[in-house]
Each structure stands twice: as structure tokens, then as C-alpha cells.
Design a protein around this motif. Structure first.
Motif, PDB file in Angstrom:
ATOM      1  N   GLY A 171      54.372  50.509  49.011  1.00 20.53           N
ATOM      2  CA  GLY A 171      53.481  50.008  50.046  1.00 20.53           C
ATOM      3  C   GLY A 171      52.059  49.736  49.589  1.00 20.53           C
ATOM      4  O   GLY A 171      51.273  49.143  50.318  1.00 20.53           O
ATOM      5  N   ASP A 172      51.694  50.166  48.385  1.00 17.53           N
ATOM      6  CA  ASP A 172      50.359  49.888  47.842  1.00 17.53           C
ATOM      7  C   ASP A 172      50.397  48.573  47.068  1.00 17.53           C
ATOM      8  O   ASP A 172      51.359  48.289  46.354  1.00 17.53           O
ATOM      9  N   VAL A 173      49.346  47.777  47.212  1.00 16.17           N
ATOM     10  CA  VAL A 173      49.272  46.480  46.542  1.00 16.17           C
ATOM     11  C   VAL A 173      48.334  46.593  45.344  1.00 16.17           C
ATOM     12  O   VAL A 173      47.198  47.056  45.464  1.00 16.17           O
ATOM     13  N   TYR A 174      48.827  46.178  44.191  1.00 10.52           N
ATOM     14  CA  TYR A 174      48.046  46.148  42.957  1.00 10.52           C
ATOM     15  C   TYR A 174      47.868  44.693  42.554  1.00 10.52           C
ATOM     16  O   TYR A 174      48.733  43.857  42.806  1.00 10.52           O
ATOM     17  N   ARG A 175      46.752  44.381  41.923  1.00 15.92           N
ATOM     18  CA  ARG A 175      46.483  43.023  41.476  1.00 15.92           C
ATOM     19  C   ARG A 175      46.453  42.991  39.949  1.00 15.92           C
ATOM     20  O   ARG A 175      45.731  43.762  39.321  1.00 15.92           O
ATOM     21  N   LEU A 176      47.266  42.121  39.378  1.00 21.02           N
ATOM     22  CA  LEU A 176      47.294  41.899  37.935  1.00 21.02           C
ATOM     23  C   LEU A 176      46.576  40.592  37.678  1.00 21.02           C
ATOM     24  O   LEU A 176      46.889  39.574  38.289  1.00 21.02           O
ATOM     25  N   ARG A 177      45.593  40.621  36.773  1.00 15.63           N
ATOM     26  CA  ARG A 177      44.779  39.443  36.523  1.00 15.63           C
ATOM     27  C   ARG A 177      44.632  39.210  35.027  1.00 15.63           C
ATOM     28  O   ARG A 177      44.465  40.154  34.252  1.00 15.63           O
ATOM     29  N   ILE A 178      44.693  37.939  34.623  1.00 19.26           N
ATOM     30  CA  ILE A 178      44.419  37.548  33.239  1.00 19.26           C
ATOM     31  C   ILE A 178      42.949  37.151  33.179  1.00 19.26           C
ATOM     32  O   ILE A 178      42.514  36.272  33.929  1.00 19.26           O
ATOM     33  N   THR A 179      42.177  37.791  32.308  1.00 22.27           N
ATOM     34  CA  THR A 179      40.749  37.499  32.206  1.00 22.27           C
ATOM     35  C   THR A 179      40.507  36.265  31.346  1.00 22.27           C
ATOM     36  O   THR A 179      41.421  35.771  30.673  1.00 22.27           O
ATOM     37  N   SER A 180      39.270  35.802  31.335  1.00 19.03           N
ATOM     38  CA  SER A 180      38.906  34.643  30.513  1.00 19.03           C
ATOM     39  C   SER A 180      39.022  34.953  29.019  1.00 19.03           C
ATOM     40  O   SER A 180      39.134  34.052  28.199  1.00 19.03           O
ATOM     41  N   ARG A 181      39.024  36.239  28.682  1.00 19.29           N
ATOM     42  CA  ARG A 181      39.200  36.648  27.269  1.00 19.29           C
ATOM     43  C   ARG A 181      40.651  36.965  26.937  1.00 19.29           C
ATOM     44  O   ARG A 181      40.944  37.577  25.917  1.00 19.29           O
ATOM     45  N   ARG A 182      41.558  36.569  27.857  1.00 20.82           N
ATOM     46  CA  ARG A 182      43.008  36.733  27.657  1.00 20.82           C
ATOM     47  C   ARG A 182      43.440  38.193  27.598  1.00 20.82           C
ATOM     48  O   ARG A 182      44.311  38.578  26.840  1.00 20.82           O
ATOM     49  N   ARG A 183      42.818  38.999  28.427  1.00 16.72           N
ATOM     50  CA  ARG A 183      43.210  40.402  28.573  1.00 16.72           C
ATOM     51  C   ARG A 183      43.794  40.589  29.966  1.00 16.72           C
ATOM     52  O   ARG A 183      43.524  39.800  30.861  1.00 16.72           O
ATOM     53  N   LEU A 184      44.545  41.655  30.139  1.00 12.28           N
ATOM     54  CA  LEU A 184      45.123  41.950  31.449  1.00 12.28           C
ATOM     55  C   LEU A 184      44.375  43.083  32.114  1.00 12.28           C
ATOM     56  O   LEU A 184      44.038  44.080  31.468  1.00 12.28           O
ATOM     57  N   ILE A 185      44.140  42.927  33.415  1.00 11.72           N
ATOM     58  CA  ILE A 185      43.522  43.978  34.217  1.00 11.72           C
ATOM     59  C   ILE A 185      44.424  44.232  35.409  1.00 11.72           C
ATOM     60  O   ILE A 185      44.800  43.296  36.124  1.00 11.72           O
ATOM     61  N   LEU A 186      44.784  45.496  35.637  1.00 10.46           N
ATOM     62  CA  LEU A 186      45.576  45.900  36.792  1.00 10.46           C
ATOM     63  C   LEU A 186      44.696  46.784  37.661  1.00 10.46           C
ATOM     64  O   LEU A 186      44.203  47.818  37.206  1.00 10.46           O
ATOM     65  N   THR A 187      44.470  46.368  38.905  1.00 12.10           N
ATOM     66  CA  THR A 187      43.624  47.139  39.827  1.00 12.10           C
ATOM     67  C   THR A 187      44.372  47.384  41.119  1.00 12.10           C
ATOM     68  O   THR A 187      45.286  46.645  41.486  1.00 12.10           O
ATOM     69  N   LYS A 188      43.956  48.438  41.808  1.00 10.45           N
ATOM     70  CA  LYS A 188      44.547  48.768  43.102  1.00 10.45           C
ATOM     71  C   LYS A 188      43.688  48.229  44.200  1.00 10.45           C
ATOM     72  O   LYS A 188      42.496  48.168  44.134  1.00 10.45           O
TER      73      LYS A 188
END
Length: 55
Positions: free
Chosen positions: A38-55
Motif C-alpha cells: 500500500g505504500d508508493v515508492y518513486r524510482l527515478r533516473i537522474t540526469s547523471r544516469r543514477r537511480l533514486i528510490l524514494t518513498k
């Protein structure tokens, strides 16, 4: 006999983890939402081609 994805592995089998391309998951916007318990996490590709996973 082939096991489905939800079947328990036999003691003899080594299960490889699922693998997806970050670009396939995030699409052209570079972001994806992943839901766990039930919790939503956001996976994002940064401009430096790294991955960030946030809640």
C-alpha cells in the motif's frame, strides 16, 4: 515440468532474480511508481544516469 513465477523453487533449483531495464520501468519520463504493502515508492533516473528510490 515448468514452474510458474509463484511456485516455490525445488531444493535443486537456483532461482535467478528478476531483471528489468531501468529505462523500460521508468519509460520516457524517467520515473516509475512501485507499490509495496500500500505504500508508493518513486524510482527515478537522474540526469547523471543514477537511480533514486524514494518513498
Amino acid at each position: 515440468m515448468t514452474q510458474g513465477r509463484n511456485a516455490a523453487p525445488s531444493h535443486d533449483e537456483k532461482q535467478e532474480p528478476y531483471r528489468w531495464s531501468a529505462e523500460d520501468l521508468c519509460g520516457p519520463r524517467g520515473e516509475a511508481e512501485i507499490v509495496l504493502d500500500g505504500d508508493v515508492y518513486r524510482l527515478r533516473i537522474t540526469s547523471r544516469r543514477r537511480l533514486i528510490l524514494t518513498k
